[in-house]
Design a protein around this motif. Structure first.
Motif, PDB file in Angstrom:
ATOM      1  N   SER A 136      36.749  33.053  31.025  1.00 47.61           N
ATOM      2  CA  SER A 136      35.299  32.658  31.029  1.00 47.61           C
ATOM      3  C   SER A 136      34.900  31.885  32.191  1.00 47.61           C
ATOM      4  O   SER A 136      33.690  31.325  32.333  1.00 47.61           O
ATOM      5  CB  SER A 136      34.904  31.824  29.648  1.00 47.61           C
ATOM      6  N   GLY A 137      35.716  31.840  33.228  1.00 46.63           N
ATOM      7  CA  GLY A 137      35.848  30.979  34.359  1.00 46.63           C
ATOM      8  C   GLY A 137      34.996  31.837  35.527  1.00 46.63           C
ATOM      9  O   GLY A 137      34.478  33.091  35.128  1.00 46.63           O
ATOM     10  N   TYR A 138      34.924  31.175  36.689  1.00 42.08           N
ATOM     11  CA  TYR A 138      34.374  31.890  37.705  1.00 42.08           C
ATOM     12  C   TYR A 138      35.411  31.768  39.053  1.00 42.08           C
ATOM     13  O   TYR A 138      35.832  30.831  39.239  1.00 42.08           O
ATOM     14  CB  TYR A 138      32.975  31.428  38.211  1.00 42.08           C
ATOM     15  N   ASP A 139      35.531  33.017  39.807  1.00 41.72           N
ATOM     16  CA  ASP A 139      36.472  32.778  41.125  1.00 41.72           C
ATOM     17  C   ASP A 139      35.837  32.113  41.992  1.00 41.72           C
ATOM     18  O   ASP A 139      36.566  31.499  42.934  1.00 41.72           O
ATOM     19  CB  ASP A 139      36.740  34.188  41.474  1.00 41.72           C
ATOM     20  N   SER A 140      34.660  31.656  41.804  1.00 41.11           N
ATOM     21  CA  SER A 140      33.854  30.902  43.012  1.00 41.11           C
ATOM     22  C   SER A 140      33.969  29.165  42.482  1.00 41.11           C
ATOM     23  O   SER A 140      33.661  28.336  43.227  1.00 41.11           O
ATOM     24  CB  SER A 140      32.275  30.974  42.970  1.00 41.11           C
ATOM     25  N   ASN A 141      34.649  28.916  41.340  1.00 41.75           N
ATOM     26  CA  ASN A 141      34.898  27.671  40.995  1.00 41.75           C
ATOM     27  C   ASN A 141      36.124  26.979  41.802  1.00 41.75           C
ATOM     28  O   ASN A 141      36.771  27.833  42.385  1.00 41.75           O
ATOM     29  CB  ASN A 141      35.193  27.546  39.375  1.00 41.75           C
ATOM     30  N   SER A 142      36.399  25.892  41.389  1.00 45.94           N
ATOM     31  CA  SER A 142      37.416  25.068  42.292  1.00 45.94           C
ATOM     32  C   SER A 142      38.671  25.299  41.586  1.00 45.94           C
ATOM     33  O   SER A 142      39.717  24.637  42.337  1.00 45.94           O
ATOM     34  CB  SER A 142      36.864  23.741  42.339  1.00 45.94           C
ATOM     35  N   GLY A 143      38.760  25.733  40.526  1.00 47.12           N
ATOM     36  CA  GLY A 143      40.095  26.118  39.836  1.00 47.12           C
ATOM     37  C   GLY A 143      40.823  24.690  38.955  1.00 47.12           C
ATOM     38  O   GLY A 143      41.999  24.637  38.820  1.00 47.12           O
ATOM     39  N   THR A 144      39.760  23.747  38.590  1.00 44.02           N
ATOM     40  CA  THR A 144      39.948  22.540  37.906  1.00 44.02           C
ATOM     41  C   THR A 144      39.967  22.663  36.509  1.00 44.02           C
ATOM     42  O   THR A 144      39.701  24.141  36.067  1.00 44.02           O
ATOM     43  CB  THR A 144      39.256  21.382  38.348  1.00 44.02           C
ATOM     44  N   TYR A 145      40.253  21.809  35.783  1.00 45.20           N
ATOM     45  CA  TYR A 145      40.187  21.992  34.335  1.00 45.20           C
ATOM     46  C   TYR A 145      38.753  22.219  33.820  1.00 45.20           C
ATOM     47  O   TYR A 145      38.538  22.992  32.908  1.00 45.20           O
ATOM     48  CB  TYR A 145      40.598  20.756  33.776  1.00 45.20           C
ATOM     49  N   GLU A 146      37.818  21.567  34.659  1.00 48.95           N
ATOM     50  CA  GLU A 146      36.426  21.693  34.231  1.00 48.95           C
ATOM     51  C   GLU A 146      35.689  22.879  34.763  1.00 48.95           C
ATOM     52  O   GLU A 146      34.835  23.487  34.275  1.00 48.95           O
ATOM     53  CB  GLU A 146      35.342  20.398  34.838  1.00 48.95           C
ATOM     54  N   ARG A 147      36.445  23.343  35.731  1.00 49.80           N
ATOM     55  CA  ARG A 147      35.801  24.431  36.614  1.00 49.80           C
ATOM     56  C   ARG A 147      36.796  25.615  36.798  1.00 49.80           C
ATOM     57  O   ARG A 147      37.454  25.578  38.017  1.00 49.80           O
ATOM     58  CB  ARG A 147      34.995  24.008  37.848  1.00 49.80           C
ATOM     59  N   PRO A 148      37.368  26.043  36.003  1.00 48.03           N
ATOM     60  CA  PRO A 148      38.406  27.250  36.176  1.00 48.03           C
ATOM     61  C   PRO A 148      38.228  28.409  36.932  1.00 48.03           C
ATOM     62  O   PRO A 148      37.107  29.074  36.929  1.00 48.03           O
ATOM     63  CB  PRO A 148      39.060  27.673  34.575  1.00 48.03           C
ATOM     64  N   PHE A 149      39.200  28.906  37.659  1.00 49.01           N
ATOM     65  CA  PHE A 149      39.068  30.427  38.254  1.00 49.01           C
ATOM     66  C   PHE A 149      38.883  31.334  36.939  1.00 49.01           C
ATOM     67  O   PHE A 149      39.335  31.155  35.941  1.00 49.01           O
ATOM     68  CB  PHE A 149      40.106  30.573  38.736  1.00 49.01           C
ATOM     69  N   LYS A 150      38.380  32.613  37.301  1.00 45.86           N
ATOM     70  CA  LYS A 150      38.529  33.712  36.215  1.00 45.86           C
ATOM     71  C   LYS A 150      39.487  34.568  36.383  1.00 45.86           C
ATOM     72  O   LYS A 150      40.116  34.933  35.195  1.00 45.86           O
ATOM     73  CB  LYS A 150      37.285  34.443  36.584  1.00 45.86           C
ATOM     74  N   THR A 151      40.179  34.836  37.560  1.00 39.92           N
ATOM     75  CA  THR A 151      41.181  35.848  37.494  1.00 39.92           C
ATOM     76  C   THR A 151      42.583  35.234  38.180  1.00 39.92           C
ATOM     77  O   THR A 151      42.532  34.308  38.715  1.00 39.92           O
ATOM     78  CB  THR A 151      40.745  36.956  38.498  1.00 39.92           C
ATOM     79  N   LEU A 152      43.649  35.837  37.624  1.00 41.28           N
ATOM     80  CA  LEU A 152      44.914  35.460  38.202  1.00 41.28           C
ATOM     81  C   LEU A 152      44.981  35.848  39.557  1.00 41.28           C
ATOM     82  O   LEU A 152      45.885  34.859  40.172  1.00 41.28           O
ATOM     83  CB  LEU A 152      46.158  36.045  37.449  1.00 41.28           C
ATOM     84  N   GLY A 153      44.382  36.862  40.226  1.00 38.90           N
ATOM     85  CA  GLY A 153      44.357  36.890  41.716  1.00 38.90           C
ATOM     86  C   GLY A 153      43.861  35.900  42.462  1.00 38.90           C
ATOM     87  O   GLY A 153      44.346  35.630  43.559  1.00 38.90           O
ATOM     88  N   LYS A 154      42.870  35.404  42.034  1.00 40.81           N
ATOM     89  CA  LYS A 154      42.182  34.215  42.792  1.00 40.81           C
ATOM     90  C   LYS A 154      43.312  32.929  42.631  1.00 40.81           C
ATOM     91  O   LYS A 154      43.268  32.257  43.557  1.00 40.81           O
ATOM     92  CB  LYS A 154      41.043  33.843  42.083  1.00 40.81           C
ATOM     93  N   ALA A 155      43.873  32.838  41.635  1.00 42.93           N
ATOM     94  CA  ALA A 155      44.828  31.884  41.443  1.00 42.93           C
ATOM     95  C   ALA A 155      45.927  31.876  42.450  1.00 42.93           C
ATOM     96  O   ALA A 155      46.504  30.982  42.808  1.00 42.93           O
ATOM     97  CB  ALA A 155      45.330  31.478  39.890  1.00 42.93           C
ATOM     98  N   THR A 156      46.619  33.063  42.339  1.00 41.31           N
ATOM     99  CA  THR A 156      47.573  33.145  43.330  1.00 41.31           C
ATOM    100  C   THR A 156      47.334  33.192  44.912  1.00 41.31           C
ATOM    101  O   THR A 156      47.992  32.769  45.594  1.00 41.31           O
ATOM    102  CB  THR A 156      48.373  34.785  43.050  1.00 41.31           C
ATOM    103  N   ALA A 157      46.100  33.601  44.960  1.00 36.82           N
ATOM    104  CA  ALA A 157      45.253  33.455  46.386  1.00 36.82           C
ATOM    105  C   ALA A 157      45.338  31.933  46.714  1.00 36.82           C
ATOM    106  O   ALA A 157      45.556  31.650  48.034  1.00 36.82           O
ATOM    107  CB  ALA A 157      44.016  34.139  46.604  1.00 36.82           C
ATOM    108  N   ALA A 158      44.967  31.053  45.764  1.00 39.27           N
ATOM    109  CA  ALA A 158      44.996  29.620  45.959  1.00 39.27           C
ATOM    110  C   ALA A 158      46.518  28.976  46.407  1.00 39.27           C
ATOM    111  O   ALA A 158      46.593  28.094  47.168  1.00 39.27           O
ATOM    112  CB  ALA A 158      44.450  28.783  44.943  1.00 39.27           C
ATOM    113  N   LEU A 159      47.132  29.705  45.540  1.00 39.72           N
ATOM    114  CA  LEU A 159      48.718  28.977  45.814  1.00 39.72           C
ATOM    115  C   LEU A 159      49.046  29.315  47.575  1.00 39.72           C
ATOM    116  O   LEU A 159      49.680  28.624  47.932  1.00 39.72           O
ATOM    117  CB  LEU A 159      49.743  29.999  45.103  1.00 39.72           C
ATOM    118  N   VAL A 160      48.538  30.578  48.016  1.00 32.65           N
ATOM    119  CA  VAL A 160      48.808  30.867  49.489  1.00 32.65           C
ATOM    120  C   VAL A 160      48.392  29.784  50.475  1.00 32.65           C
ATOM    121  O   VAL A 160      49.246  29.283  51.567  1.00 32.65           O
ATOM    122  CB  VAL A 160      48.139  32.284  49.948  1.00 32.65           C
ATOM    123  N   THR A 161      47.486  29.065  49.961  1.00 35.12           N
ATOM    124  CA  THR A 161      46.858  28.156  50.936  1.00 35.12           C
ATOM    125  C   THR A 161      47.580  26.708  50.721  1.00 35.12           C
ATOM    126  O   THR A 161      47.306  25.603  51.773  1.00 35.12           O
ATOM    127  CB  THR A 161      45.335  27.958  50.727  1.00 35.12           C
TER     128      THR A 161
END
Length: 616
Positions: A35-60
């Motif tokens: 129910s999140g959005y990939d435009s979010n910051s990935g925090t508890y309050e504003r989670p990412f929507k997809t695992l692809g976005k999460a792994t992309a965040a790991l790259v940085t």
């Protein structure tokens, strides 16, 4: 002044050290939710929507400055069409990565898409157009359960009337055995051999001569024992995928020429009331390092991996053993049914409290160069191929030579499967096993429950001779294996193959292997060619179709303090091309059903070997 300067320098150094230590203790957390959005910051309050976005965040991230990184998955289904890949571009250091379910949730990583647009043809049959991105597929799931591809007969088997002259490509059938298919070229012929099966398209069905002709050789080429009448003069077979076979609830048929799928439902149900899913992704997770730069320290906890497709190359699966099959391209070009989750060149990879189910190939594979990795307290079920795979076979080459000769250090080493519940594997490819281990070393398989399988429970080793390989010091202990060998034969609760010195089969409880479908024996334990210097100790084996323990072309082994319960005059230990004097025995109890104390002795032995309840 000098003393004050030194104190300032010391204070500054301590400050920098403490700052670095503080930084090193930082734990970075990323949150994901359907129910999140990939435009979010990935925090508890504003989670990412997809695992692809999460792994992309790991790259940085510069993980070297962190104690660990935790990716939290909230409840829900994460649908993917391509696998999650963790390689050196994502994981640049040894800092632990943890992928975990948020407490109280059951996140599912699914490679399936839903089919929603259906038309009613009457009599409980519905039809839907197949989306272009799906193409050809072999599985359909309704309400989370695998639906049966339309087959005839629905549950039992037909018997070959007479094998054709070449013993490989054709046979005659009995009049009235099956309804004439509407599109014979889309029908799959499934033939059962002793320990494997062949799935192959039909080339022709002759009504005049009552002959079925396959599109190619039935059985692996170059191996004469796969001749159709080698094991049984009238082998079992059935037919799959035609509209004429669509006669039972929850059966389905795929018309590839018209790109339509047909599904038969109970009269009181319609598709809008159900979740109807087709696998799309060909892999769910790949952990990929290299020999020079292995990936390390990744864990997955509380996650369900579900739905992954595998289409048979060239439409022909000529099974050889344990989901290795002939590609039909040459005399000996073997391939293996791939797994939905695979690790290569990986150290300390851990799966805990996870589920792997409804998968079209094999389940999870700790592959080449995987070291000190674990699968614990997991549930593996409803798998088309093998449940768990560790290591590899013989065929990979290094500098033109077999890897196990040229680079034996590349063997999978020190991996563990423990406290797992493994069932209903080999759903499509009956020669599959619950846990398959190839040329591995120091593998531990402990306290797993393995059951409801068409073939062997645990298979370990992959050399049909006593030739030395990296395979050694493997331990299979305290497993509860039952109701296996339900469709095929020439296997057992535990099957061991090839030289693997220092290995142990201890404290296992194996029972209810009551079906012996083919010509060859089904056993509690079957120690095959090249087995040597193996300890078989304190195992309980009972209610077995044939001998509880069998050796074939084995050498010196040690059998101690086992309870071996046999039927009538069936020997407790069978010696096929094995010298009995080479099997050193001590303290074994061999008890036949002819013994008046059989029941009392069995109850006493079972009470001593009550398996520890599994955690999943």
């Amino acid at each position: 002044m000098k003393r004050e300067s030194h104190l300032k320098i010391l204070f500054f150094a301590v400050f920098i050290l403490m700052a670095n230590l503080s930084l090193a203790q930082e734990i970075k957390e990323i949150y994901v939710s359907p129910s999140g959005y990939d435009s979010n910051s990935g925090t508890y309050e504003r989670p990412f929507k997809t695992l692809g976005k999460a792994t992309a965040a790991l790259v940085t991230m510069d993980s070297r400055k962190l104690e660990k990184i935790v990716v939290w998955l909230n409840d829900g289904i994460y649908r993917i069409s391509n696998p999650i890949v963790i390689d050196s571009t994502i994981k640049k250091s040894g800092t632990p990565f943890e992928f975990k379910a948020v407490e109280g949730s059951s996140p599912t990583i699914s490679g399936a898409v839903e089919l929603k647009d259906w038309s009613n043809l009457g009599d409980g049959i519905w039809v839907s157009e197949v989306p272009k991105n799906l193409g050809v597929f072999r599985e359909l799931f309704v309400k989370g359960k695998r639906a049966m591809r339309a087959r005839h007969p629905n549950n039992e088997y037909l018997r070959v009337k007479e094998v054709g002259a070449d013993r490989r490509t054709n046979f005659t059938y009995h009049t009235g055995d099956f309804p004439q298919p509407k599109i014979p070229g889309e029908v799959e012929l499934v033939v059962l051999h002793d320990w494997s099966i062949t799935r192959i398209p039909i080339k022709d069905i002759s009504l005049d001569s009552h002959t079925i002709t396959a599109s190619d050789s039935i059985g692996a080429k170059g191996l004469n024992f796969f001749n159709l009448d080698n094991w049984e003069p009238n082998p079992r077979y059935y037919l799959e995928n035609d509209i004429e076979f669509l006669d039972a609830e929850y059966e389905w048929y795929l018309d590839t020429s018209a790109s339509k799928i047909y599904l038969k439902l109970p009269m009181d149900l319609e598709p809008s009331q159900l979740s109807i899913e087709v696998p799309l992704a060909e892999s769910l997770l790949a952990v990929e390092g290299s020999e020079q730069n292995p990936i390390s320290n990744i864990s997955f906890e509380g996650i369900r991996f579900k739905h992954c497709r595998w289409n048979i190359p060239n439409q022909t699966y000529a099974g050889i053993q344990a989901c290795n099959f002939d590609t039909q391209q040459g005399n000996k070009e073997w391939a293996v049914v791939p797994a939905a989750i695979r690790t290569t060149w990986a150290h300390n990879i851990r799966f805990k409290d996870c589920e792997f189910n409804s998968l079209g190939g094999s389940g999870i594979w700790l592959g080449t160069g995987t070291i000190n990795s674990t699968i614990t307290s997991c549930r593996i079920r409803d798998i088309s191929g093998n449940g768990v795979m560790i290591g590899e076979g013989q065929d990979r080459l290094v500098s033109g030579e077999s890897w196990w000769k040229a680079a034996p250090q590349q063997a999978a080493l020190g991996n563990t499967v423990e406290d797992c519940d493994i069932s209903d594997c080999g759903v499509q490819f009956y020669g599959a096993v619950g846990i398959w281990c190839g040329l591995t070393a120091e593998t531990i398989l402990k306290n797993n429950e393995i059951y409801n399988l068409p073939y062997t429970g645990i298979s370990i080793g992959w050399m049909w001779s006593p030739e030395p390989t990296p395979c050694r010091d493997n331990t299979i202990a305290e497993n509860h294996i039952h109701h296996v060998m339900q469709k095929l034969s020439d296997g057992g609760g535990i099957y061991m193959l090839g030289l693997q010195p220092g290995s142990k089969l201890i404290d296992n409880n194996i029972h209810d292997i009551s079906v012996n479908a083919g010509r060859a024996e089904s056993n509690g334990m079957f120690l095959d060619e090249g087995t040597k210097d193996v300890l078989v100790e304190n195992n309980l084996i009972y209610n077995i179709a044939k001998s509880p323990l069998r050796f074939h072309k084995a050498s010196t082994n040690f059998v101690k303090n086992n309870y071996l319960f046999s039927n009538g005059e069936t020997p407790a230990i069978a010696y096929n091309n094995t010298l009995p004097e080479n099997i050193h025995q001590e303290g074994n109890r061999e008890i036949s059903t002819d013994d008046p104390n059989y029941i009392v002795a069995l109850k006493k032995a079972v009470s001593k070997h009550i398996p520890t309840p599994n955690k999943p």
